[in-house]
Design a protein around this motif. Structure first.
Motif, PDB file in Angstrom:
ATOM      1  N   ARG A   1       0.826  -1.218   0.000  1.00  0.00           N
ATOM      2  CA  ARG A   1       0.000   0.000   0.000  1.00  0.00           C
ATOM      3  C   ARG A   1       0.854   1.260   0.000  1.00  0.00           C
ATOM      4  O   ARG A   1       0.459   2.299  -0.533  1.00  0.00           O
ATOM      5  CB  ARG A   1      -0.940  -0.001   1.216  1.00  0.00           C
ATOM      6  N   ARG A   2       2.040   1.139   0.613  1.00  0.00           N
ATOM      7  CA  ARG A   2       2.937   2.306   0.664  1.00  0.00           C
ATOM      8  C   ARG A   2       3.979   2.265  -0.467  1.00  0.00           C
ATOM      9  O   ARG A   2       4.921   3.052  -0.469  1.00  0.00           O
ATOM     10  CB  ARG A   2       3.635   2.341   2.026  1.00  0.00           C
ATOM     11  N   ARG A   3       3.785   1.302  -1.374  1.00  0.00           N
ATOM     12  CA  ARG A   3       4.670   1.140  -2.535  1.00  0.00           C
ATOM     13  C   ARG A   3       6.139   0.998  -2.124  1.00  0.00           C
ATOM     14  O   ARG A   3       7.042   1.524  -2.784  1.00  0.00           O
ATOM     15  CB  ARG A   3       4.469   2.296  -3.531  1.00  0.00           C
ATOM     16  N   MET A   4       6.365   0.278  -1.030  1.00  0.00           N
ATOM     17  CA  MET A   4       7.729   0.007  -0.543  1.00  0.00           C
ATOM     18  C   MET A   4       8.166  -1.328  -1.151  1.00  0.00           C
ATOM     19  O   MET A   4       8.160  -2.375  -0.494  1.00  0.00           O
ATOM     20  CB  MET A   4       7.744  -0.022   0.989  1.00  0.00           C
ATOM     21  N   VAL A   5       8.531  -1.259  -2.441  1.00  0.00           N
ATOM     22  CA  VAL A   5       8.806  -2.466  -3.231  1.00  0.00           C
ATOM     23  C   VAL A   5       9.938  -3.288  -2.630  1.00  0.00           C
ATOM     24  O   VAL A   5       9.853  -4.527  -2.544  1.00  0.00           O
ATOM     25  CB  VAL A   5       9.122  -2.087  -4.688  1.00  0.00           C
ATOM     26  N   THR A   6      11.012  -2.630  -2.214  1.00  0.00           N
ATOM     27  CA  THR A   6      12.178  -3.340  -1.667  1.00  0.00           C
ATOM     28  C   THR A   6      11.790  -4.135  -0.419  1.00  0.00           C
ATOM     29  O   THR A   6      12.158  -5.309  -0.276  1.00  0.00           O
ATOM     30  CB  THR A   6      13.304  -2.357  -1.314  1.00  0.00           C
ATOM     31  N   LYS A   7      11.037  -3.497   0.474  1.00  0.00           N
ATOM     32  CA  LYS A   7      10.601  -4.161   1.710  1.00  0.00           C
ATOM     33  C   LYS A   7       9.684  -5.349   1.396  1.00  0.00           C
ATOM     34  O   LYS A   7       9.783  -6.410   2.007  1.00  0.00           O
ATOM     35  CB  LYS A   7       9.880  -3.162   2.613  1.00  0.00           C
ATOM     36  N   ALA A   8       8.763  -5.134   0.457  1.00  0.00           N
ATOM     37  CA  ALA A   8       7.842  -6.205   0.081  1.00  0.00           C
ATOM     38  C   ALA A   8       8.615  -7.397  -0.482  1.00  0.00           C
ATOM     39  O   ALA A   8       8.311  -8.562  -0.163  1.00  0.00           O
ATOM     40  CB  ALA A   8       6.828  -5.705  -0.939  1.00  0.00           C
ATOM     41  N   ASN A   9       9.632  -7.120  -1.313  1.00  0.00           N
ATOM     42  CA  ASN A   9      10.429  -8.202  -1.891  1.00  0.00           C
ATOM     43  C   ASN A   9      11.236  -8.957  -0.829  1.00  0.00           C
ATOM     44  O   ASN A   9      11.476 -10.159  -0.953  1.00  0.00           O
ATOM     45  CB  ASN A   9      11.361  -7.652  -2.975  1.00  0.00           C
ATOM     46  N   GLU A  10      11.647  -8.249   0.233  1.00  0.00           N
ATOM     47  CA  GLU A  10      12.354  -8.920   1.328  1.00  0.00           C
ATOM     48  C   GLU A  10      11.453  -9.965   1.996  1.00  0.00           C
ATOM     49  O   GLU A  10      11.896 -11.076   2.315  1.00  0.00           O
ATOM     50  CB  GLU A  10      12.811  -7.886   2.370  1.00  0.00           C
ATOM     51  N   ILE A  11      10.195  -9.601   2.189  1.00  0.00           N
ATOM     52  CA  ILE A  11       9.242 -10.546   2.779  1.00  0.00           C
ATOM     53  C   ILE A  11       9.017 -11.726   1.835  1.00  0.00           C
ATOM     54  O   ILE A  11       8.965 -12.889   2.263  1.00  0.00           O
ATOM     55  CB  ILE A  11       7.892  -9.856   3.096  1.00  0.00           C
ATOM     56  N   LEU A  12       8.929 -11.443   0.532  1.00  0.00           N
ATOM     57  CA  LEU A  12       8.721 -12.524  -0.444  1.00  0.00           C
ATOM     58  C   LEU A  12       9.903 -13.490  -0.458  1.00  0.00           C
ATOM     59  O   LEU A  12       9.717 -14.707  -0.559  1.00  0.00           O
ATOM     60  CB  LEU A  12       8.517 -11.930  -1.835  1.00  0.00           C
ATOM     61  N   LYS A  13      11.107 -12.957  -0.353  1.00  0.00           N
ATOM     62  CA  LYS A  13      12.296 -13.821  -0.310  1.00  0.00           C
ATOM     63  C   LYS A  13      12.288 -14.689   0.934  1.00  0.00           C
ATOM     64  O   LYS A  13      12.639 -15.864   0.893  1.00  0.00           O
ATOM     65  CB  LYS A  13      13.567 -12.961  -0.358  1.00  0.00           C
ATOM     66  N   PHE A  14      11.881 -14.092   2.076  1.00  0.00           N
ATOM     67  CA  PHE A  14      11.782 -14.862   3.325  1.00  0.00           C
ATOM     68  C   PHE A  14      10.751 -15.980   3.186  1.00  0.00           C
ATOM     69  O   PHE A  14      10.971 -17.111   3.632  1.00  0.00           O
ATOM     70  CB  PHE A  14      11.398 -13.936   4.484  1.00  0.00           C
TER      71      PHE A  14
END
Length: 824
Positions: free
Chosen positions: A647-660
């Protein structure tokens, strides 16, 4: 809505003891059990005032009365509770039994056979009368008891009943027939599921003036309980007490077991124990084991520990049953640490763990989401020569499913098949839940069909699971259909069914219908327990009714219904949906400080509610606390993190969760993909949102209305209306029905591009297709007229709006006119 809500919160309690069945009264029957049969009604009502109720002794009564402990039907039983043997029968009794056991025996010859048995006793009777001495028919009673028991042991229930009826109708029945015979026959009928026949016998004996004793009554209670007729069992127990018959230790133990299975409050169970002690009946090891088991349903691990300590102080040594029961309570309560301590205590005392022990431990770890530790326990039990069973595999499969680790769940299922461990209905139920929760309804129904081919039959849990799956997906028509199909299949709604329906309808937004189900549950005589309260709280939470939720929590505490982590989790959701941010923060501090136990479920809930409220700092703090406590996140928690970053368009953070997620073996759900679609739909790389949709379809998942609305918005806001229309058609072709958000997205995008005719066409189209416009529908058109300096056109649109939408209220037109004035 809160003002309209009137929830009849009732504390579970035993049925009334006085005249529970009058001829002009229909009892409230729990749908969890078959209806009370009329014969048992008559039995319980017969001679209800013929005996006075005994006065309960005070707790200060003298020392415990020493009682001879006899099993049901054990009086004059030569086998002393062991497998039946005919060696203690008289020769005549053995001959009769062998004749009756002959496959060629004709039941019409039963009178001739039994008369031969009585003939010698009749001759002795005449002799004794001539000598003016009393004749004792005790020996023939022993033979009749042995014959009936032998027939029951060899599964000849009908023949045993024929023998009993012949004896009861004989001239000497009052001398031959006794309570041990009655008790044994009722036990036999109970094992065969013939509760009505057993009730009929007691009814007829009452009419004949036969004094039924505690052993016959206890047999009747056992017969009801064995067949799941717990309410009827309690009514028989109450009737026995009314007639002044003192329960034995065995009776008390059976009733305690029944109360546990009925989910009675701990307070009610303790009342039975206190009454037992006041009557001078000392608890035995079975009593303590039963009390520990009673703690399972309410996750009463502290109470179970107290019983365990009291048992040892009373001089009883805990055995395998004790430890396994305690482990089961810890498993249900998610107390994996305490469970492991019990295992260590068992080994120190030289008690070897069994398959039940390890299954309870694995269950504890799975409930605590410690799946790696649970798998290690499975390896450990194999190393000790204990082979995993269907419960072991199903528990692990369910754990991985709940955590969102579908691949691991399937691996467990495959290992189970390689080990030649046949799945049971619980396994299939877990698979149904897994596929249903992921929206893979085709796979879910394949599993449902496989049940039939595996010689299993859907049980009440299967139907409850289907209700829950369709409910959480907002498919209210399917919920109603499944419930009808369930009843057509012969299943009667029980407490968990009502809980599932309340949850399902509330998830579908049918809150009033959910509360109507709750009211029907109360009217049907089904008492709410902790799980019911939690279900109702969850329903209230979805409506944001936090004040009503607080009242229920207070009432639970008053009635000694101990809240657990799920109770508090629902309260947090109620605060979130009610936009009570300060209450969330205050509650969170109590959790962080340990005022309320810092449970994994509560930390995960804090991640969810803070993410839902778009509180980034608070969400990240809860997630860090979860990791700091070494609790494993589940798929729902990780989705909440992806959602707030998206929602906050924090792509890098979202991708970190996806990698985890990928590294930890989590399978992304549709919610995960929807959050990613949302994130990209608001970015310059908006086309990637459709790429994610294609990935969802390739994986065999079914996109929902949120998926398509998100991508339609992405194309619409970027002026790609043709692509938006293409997605609209695809959505409809897939069977999804556009909602008001879908249409409003088109209307807003057309208006933003000065395409007002097209926007009005969409309004007309949505009305014709049964979708009612809301305030945002017309706000978009009016606002864009104003932004483009077209005040007259905006005014003209509002004045002619009734032609477009005849059902629009006048005050809505007035509101829009006021809006134009303010905008201008």
């Amino acid at each position: 809505m809160a003002d309209k809500l009137a929830i009849p919160l009732l504390l579970p309690s035993p049925p009334p003891s006085k005249q529970p069945f009058s001829d002009n009264q229909q009892p409230n029957i729990s749908p969890a059990i078959p209806p009370l049969n009329p014969i048992l009604q008559n039995l319980l009502h017969h001679n209800s005032n013929s005996h006075q109720i005994l006065n309960t002794q005070s707790s200060n009564s003298p020392a415990f009365i020493s009682r001879a402990r006899r099993r049901i039907g054990k009086s004059q039983d030569p086998n002393r509770g062991k497998p039946w043997s005919d060696e203690r029968l008289t020769p005549q009794g053995q001959d009769v039994l062998q004749t009756l056991m002959d496959p060629s025996f004709n039941v019409n010859q039963i009178e001739h056979v039994l008369l031969n048995l009585l003939q010698i006793y009749q001759e002795q009777k005449q002799l004794q009368l001539q000598q003016q001495s009393q004749f004792d028919l005790g020996s023939v009673s022993v033979d009749i008891l042995g014959v009936i028991k032998g027939l029951g042991f060899h599964n000849k229930c009908d023949l045993a009943l024929e023998v009993f009826n012949w004896i009861r109708n004989h001239n000497d029945s009052e001398l031959v027939l006794n309570n041990p015979i009655v008790a044994v026959l009722i036990n036999i009928l109970g094992r065969e599921g013939r509760v009505s026949a057993a009730a009929s016998i007691l009814q007829d004996l009452h009419k004949d003036g036969f004094q039924v004793d505690v052993y016959a009554y206890t047999s009747m209670i056992t017969a009801c309980a064995r067949n799941g007729r717990y309410r009827e069992a309690v009514l028989v127990y109450k009737k026995m007490e009314e007639e002044g018959i003192k329960p034995t230790l065995i009776t008390y133990n059976i009733i305690l077991n029944i109360y546990g299975k009925m989910g009675m409050p701990w307070k009610k169970i303790l009342e039975i124990v206190e009454g037992m002690k006041s009557a001078g009946v000392r608890p035995d090891s079975y009593t303590y084991n039963t009390l520990i088991s009673c703690c399972r349903r309410g996750s009463l691990y502290e109470e179970a520990h107290e019983v365990f300590q009291e048992m040892k102080l009373a001089g009883f040594n805990p055995d395998k049953v004790t430890y396994n029961a305690l482990l089961d309570v810890y498993g249900k309560s998610r107390r994996s640490k305490e469970a492991m301590e019990i295992l260590q205590e068992m080994e120190v005392k030289g008690i070897s763990p069994t398959i039940v022990t390890y299954n309870s431990l694995i269950s504890a770890y799975v409930r605590d989401n410690l799946l790696e530790e649970a798998m290690k326990l499975k390896t450990q039990m194999v190393e000790k020569g204990i082979k995993p069973d269907v419960f072991t595999y199903t528990t692990l499969l369910s754990g991985f499913e709940k955590a969102g680790k579908d691949e691991s769940a399937i691996k467990v299922f495959e290992e189970m098949k390689r080990a030649a461990c046949k799945p049971n209905i619980c396994t299939f139920n877990a698979l149904i839940k897994m596929h249903g929760n992921r929206g893979n309804f085709d796979e879910m129904m394949k599993v449902f069909e496989e049940i039939k081919h595996s010689r299993c039959a859907p049980d009440i849990v299967t139907w409850n699971t289907l209700l829950a799956v369709f409910g959480q997906n907002g498919m209210d028509s399917e919920v109603t259909g499944v419930f009808k199909e369930m009843k057509r299949a012969g299943f009667v709604a029980e407490r968990d069914t009502f809980n599932s329906l309340i949850s399902a309808y509330s998830r579908c937004g049918s809150f009033d219908q959910a509360m109507a189900v709750y009211k029907r549950m109360i009217e049907a005589g089904v008492s709410p327990d902790l799980s019911t309260y939690n279900t109702v709280l969850a329903a209230l939470a979805r409506g944001g009714l936090w004040e009503q939720s607080e009242k229920i929590l207070a009432e639970m505490k008053v009635f000694n219904c101990k809240p657990n982590e799920l109770t508090y989790a629902s309260l947090l959701h109620a605060y979130a949906n009610g936009k009570e941010m300060d209450k969330i923060r205050s509650f969170a501090e109590e959790i962080y400080l340990g005022v309320i136990e810092t449970h994994a479920v509560l930390l995960k809930t804090l991640v969810l509610v803070n993410s839902k409220c778009d509180l980034l700092v608070e969400t990240e703090r809860a997630f860090l606390e979860l990791k700091k406590k070494s609790f494993s996140p589940d798929i729902t928690t990780l989705n909440a993190m992806v959602s707030i970053y998206g929602r906050r368009r924090m792509v890098t953070k979202a991708n970190e969760i996806l990698k985890f997620m990928s590294a930890s073996g989590f399978t992304p759900s549709l919610t995960t993909y929807n959050s990613l679609m949302y994130m990209y739909s608001r970015s310059e790389n908006f086309k990637k949102s459709e790429e994610i949709l294609r990935e969802v379809l390739v994986k065999g998942m079914k996109p929902d209305i949120i998926s398509y609305n998100t991508i339609i918005y992405a194309y619409g806001r970027n002026g790609r209306m043709r692509d938006a229309s293409r997605l609209f058609k695809e959505m409809r072709d897939s069977g999804l029905i556009p909602d008001v958000i879908t249409y409003n997205t088109f209307i807003s995008c057309y208006a933003a591009n000065s395409m007002f005719m097209e926007a009005v066409d969409v309004v007309r189209y949505m009305i014709n297709n049964g979708c009612k416009p809301n305030q945002n529908t017309y706000n978009s058109i009016v606002d864009w007229y104003c932004k483009l300096g077209l005040k007259d056109e905006a005014t003209m649109f509002v004045s002619n709006l009734r032609k477009l939408d005849p059902s629009i209220p006048k005050d809505e037109q007035f509101r829009l006119s006021e809006r134009i004035t303010k905008k201008w």
